[in-house]
Every structure is written in C-alpha cells, then in structure tokens.
Design a protein around this motif. Structure first.
Motif, mmCIF file in Angstrom:
data_model
loop_
_atom_site.group_PDB
_atom_site.id
_atom_site.type_symbol
_atom_site.label_atom_id
_atom_site.label_comp_id
_atom_site.label_asym_id
_atom_site.label_seq_id
_atom_site.Cartn_x
_atom_site.Cartn_y
_atom_site.Cartn_z
ATOM 1 N N TYR A 8 -6.246 10.516 -4.782
ATOM 2 C CA TYR A 8 -7.358 10.524 -4.166
ATOM 3 C C TYR A 8 -8.235 9.428 -4.836
ATOM 4 O O TYR A 8 -9.263 9.212 -4.317
ATOM 5 C CB TYR A 8 -8.153 11.646 -4.249
ATOM 6 N N CYS A 9 -7.824 8.713 -5.812
ATOM 7 C CA CYS A 9 -8.542 7.875 -6.635
ATOM 8 C C CYS A 9 -8.828 6.704 -6.007
ATOM 9 O O CYS A 9 -7.667 5.891 -5.740
ATOM 10 C CB CYS A 9 -8.151 7.772 -8.066
ATOM 11 N N ASP A 10 -10.041 6.010 -5.907
ATOM 12 C CA ASP A 10 -10.483 4.755 -5.558
ATOM 13 C C ASP A 10 -10.886 3.716 -6.734
ATOM 14 O O ASP A 10 -11.122 2.651 -6.240
ATOM 15 C CB ASP A 10 -11.490 4.782 -4.148
ATOM 16 N N TYR B 60 -18.627 17.934 -6.931
ATOM 17 C CA TYR B 60 -18.684 16.986 -5.842
ATOM 18 C C TYR B 60 -17.432 17.377 -4.875
ATOM 19 O O TYR B 60 -16.279 17.881 -5.205
ATOM 20 C CB TYR B 60 -18.685 15.810 -6.313
ATOM 21 N N THR C 56 -13.760 13.261 -0.924
ATOM 22 C CA THR C 56 -13.995 12.406 0.001
ATOM 23 C C THR C 56 -12.942 11.493 0.227
ATOM 24 O O THR C 56 -12.244 11.147 -0.910
ATOM 25 C CB THR C 56 -15.151 11.403 -0.079
ATOM 26 N N LEU C 57 -12.306 11.150 1.294
ATOM 27 C CA LEU C 57 -10.951 10.423 1.505
ATOM 28 C C LEU C 57 -11.357 8.888 1.508
ATOM 29 O O LEU C 57 -12.065 8.539 2.536
ATOM 30 C CB LEU C 57 -10.292 10.919 2.681
ATOM 31 N N GLU C 58 -11.042 8.319 0.535
ATOM 32 C CA GLU C 58 -11.483 6.775 0.367
ATOM 33 C C GLU C 58 -10.340 5.976 0.920
ATOM 34 O O GLU C 58 -9.266 6.086 0.768
ATOM 35 C CB GLU C 58 -11.800 6.401 -0.981
ATOM 36 N N PRO C 59 -10.531 4.959 2.126
ATOM 37 C CA PRO C 59 -9.504 3.897 2.304
ATOM 38 C C PRO C 59 -8.904 3.449 1.333
ATOM 39 O O PRO C 59 -9.263 3.146 0.285
ATOM 40 C CB PRO C 59 -10.228 2.951 3.161
ATOM 41 N N THR D 219 -6.421 4.788 -0.631
ATOM 42 C CA THR D 219 -5.722 6.038 -1.140
ATOM 43 C C THR D 219 -4.883 7.034 -0.515
ATOM 44 O O THR D 219 -4.722 6.852 0.830
ATOM 45 C CB THR D 219 -6.778 7.113 -1.747
ATOM 46 N N TYR E 26 -5.929 9.564 1.794
ATOM 47 C CA TYR E 26 -6.355 9.131 3.033
ATOM 48 C C TYR E 26 -5.595 8.718 3.917
ATOM 49 O O TYR E 26 -5.905 9.249 5.174
ATOM 50 C CB TYR E 26 -7.267 7.567 2.970
#
Length: 377
Positions: free
Chosen positions: A19-21, A190, A193-196, A198, A201
């Motif tokens: 999940y890490c951006d 928190y 959130t799905l970051e583009p 990753t 995503y």
C-alpha cells in the motif's frame, strides 16, 4: 525569531509494503553516500536560512529510519543543532517498524537526543498485517511498544490503519481496545487509501480486492472519534489523538504552515511562499548534491489564492481556522463570504465558532473534504 521544522527522509526499508506510496529502497549499500550528501545538503541551506528562525522539531521519516545506526542519525542531529538555534525542549522524532528496534538501540536513540518514537504497528491483527504485507506480527508489535517504554521512551506514537480489505468494525474495535492498554501517548489512526502506483491500487482496479464500503469506513472512523477520547486520547487533528500535552509539534507545524526544510531524496520543503521538492531517486539525489550541493527537482512560488486555500484545508483538518487572522491576511470575512453555507453547517452541527476560531465537530470531520472544497477559492 520564528520556529521552523526539519524533515529528513531516510528511504531504506526491508520490504516495500503493497500500500506504500513513499519513496523507499530495499538495498542499503548507499548508506555512507547518503549520509555524506545529507550533511552537504544541510550545509547548503544553512547558508541561506541559519539566521531566519529557530529549529523547533526534527523528524526522521522514511522508509524506516530505525534501520540505520544511531551514529548515522547523531551526525545529522549534531550538524543541525550546531548550525541552527534551538530550544532545550526541541522535539526529535524517529519512525520505526516493530522488528527493527531493540532495547539497546532504543537507548542509543535516546542518548543522541531523539525523544519521540513513532512505531508503524498498523494493526494488532495478524491477518490484517499479512494482507498489507507487513514484515512483523502482532506479538512483535506489542513487544516493540513494551521494549520502547522499558528503554525509557515516554513519548511513543503508534500508527494504526482501518478499512483494510476484509477488516470488520469489530476487528477495528479490538485494535483500538488493545492500543489504549499500551504505554503510549499518541495514536495516528487513518483510513487505508489506495495510491496510484501501489500494488493494492492495481489489485483494486482489477477487482481482485475490495475495500470496506464508504459506510463501513465512516463507522470505523466514528467509533475511533468516540472511543479514543473516552480513554484519554484527545483528537487534535483529523487522524491524530494524544494524551494531554503530547501533540506532535512537528505535525502541528505542517498544519499551521510553519516553515520547514526537507532533506534527502523525495523530501519537500516550504519557506514562506516558496515550495520545492527533491529528486525521488537516491542515486540521482546523491549525484545532484555532489554537483550543486542541493537536489531540488522542482519549485514553485505560491500565489495568494493558493496560500488562502492551504489555510482553509490545513486549518479545518486540525484545530481550526483563526477567522481574525484570516481576514487580516486576505481581507476576507469567511463567515460573511459563505454566510448561507455556514448557517447550514452550524445548524446541523458540523462546525462551531468560538473566540474567532472556526472548528469542525466530529460530524464535520466526516465531511472535511467536501467542506474544504466548498470554501476554497
């Protein structure tokens, strides 16, 4: 003199979570070259800003800065505190992962001036941890908190994540119940959130995984806002809760638009109305610092509208907007400018106005993005 903050990006990690951006590197052979470049970069900006303010906070983020040796960080702290004026109670934070710290290393961190520890727990549920590819389990997470307290850290934060695929409200409640029993002073809670870019995503785009619904996410967040204050953790920002007096000064400085300098690959800086960021590649960063003593890739000068919008966005996500200061700075009476909108928000319990401060309520935090969008110019 006005305060400012320093962020130092240490990109090294053992794995890249799905999940890490953030910019991270798995190979660690450039440690020596990175340290040399960081010290040179600090020297470059010290020439410009050494007499422009006093250093209030230092934050080692990443990546996993706890992977590097304490002496690595000590040299950076020594460089910064030799150049810049700083108060005796300067806040120095390091991010860590549960499986990268032991009692001896933590004692060394304390001895070099680090006084705040942030542990990336994310979840006390082993299934959640496997899903987001963390390289620790719940037992290790609990042990790391215990060890940190035993080593002498009083100011401990843990990161927790909700709305992980497959996670239920009951799962999240259990996470929080375990958290409040720990010897910690701060919780960052928190939503995933799905970051583009990753892995998660792309899995979501292909229909391989599904996040909890918007309603389920809201239920988890509402429970958090009710449960943590009941157990002594005050909500002082949309995702942050702390025991009385243990707010993260570094985080608050971001929300208040206090000047900050970022060092290291991918780091960002803000000074007055100038914003810039470094190259997001360790080799490129080192190369550029060797060439020109800095690694700025892009910069921009914010116009009054952009600054105003940041005041709105950052203020509403934290302790609120000082209406008097906003009017003095931008000649806009926010309540009159959006009179009908605020009348509705106040009547429905989304905002409160007290002593020239406009703040969101718990209900308002659920709609913070929509409210911000309405108020921005």
């Amino acid at each position: 003199m006005k305060p400012f903050s320093v962020y130092v990006h240490i990109p090294f990690c053992n794995i890249k979570c799905n999940y890490c951006d953030f910019y991270v590197v798995i190979k660690h052979e450039k440690k020596g070259a990175l340290l040399y470049s960081l010290l040179r970069e600090i020297d470059y900006f010290a020439e410009i800003y050494h007499d422009k303010g006093y250093l209030q906070t230092i934050y080692f983020g990443g990546g996993t800065p706890s992977l590097v040796e304490p002496n690595f960080l000590y040299q950076i702290i020594q460089k910064l505190t030799k150049i810049f004026k700083y108060p005796e109670d300067i806040e120095v934070t390091i991010e860590s992962n549960p499986n990268t710290i032991d009692e001896q290393k933590l004692k060394e961190f304390l001895s070099i001036g680090i006084n705040r520890l942030s542990i990336g727990v994310q979840s006390f549920n082993d299934e959640d941890l496997k899903y987001i590819t963390r390289d620790h389990d719940s037992k290790t997470a609990l042990k790391s908190i215990e060890t940190a307290a035993k080593a002498g850290f009083e100011n401990i934060n843990i990161d927790l994540m909700f709305s992980i695929p497959g996670q239920t409200l009951d799962d999240w409640k259990e996470n929080l119940r375990i958290a409040v029993q720990q010897p910690i002073k701060h919780i960052s809670a928190y939503s995933l959130t799905l970051e583009p870019g990753t892995s998660l995503y792309y899995q979501s785009k292909k229909g391989i995984i599904y996040l909890p619904s918007i309603e389920q996410d809201a239920d988890m967040y509402e429970f958090t806002m009710d449960f943590l204050p009941e157990h002594g953790f005050i909500q002082y920002e949309v995702s942050n809760f702390c025991k009385q007096g243990y707010e993260s000064i570094h985080n608050l400085n971001y929300w208040y638009r206090i000047n900050y300098l970022g060092f290291g690959p991918s780091s960002h800086s803000l000074w007055d109305n100038r914003r810039w960021h470094n190259y997001r590649n360790i080799s490129r960063y080192i190369e550029k610092v060797n060439e020109q003593k800095h690694a700025i890739k892009d910069e921009e000068f914010l116009n009054p509208t952009e600054i105003y919008n940041e005041r709105i966005y950052l203020g509403l996500r934290s302790r609120g907007i000082n209406l008097k200061q906003l009017e003095e700075e931008f000649n806009i009476n926010l309540l009159k400018h959006e009179e009908r909108f605020f009348k509705e928000l106040i009547e429905n319990g989304f905002v409160i106005v007290e002593n020239d401060m406009l703040r969101l309520t718990k209900k308002g935090y659920l709609l913070v993005d929509e409210i911000c969008e309405q108020l921005m110019l």
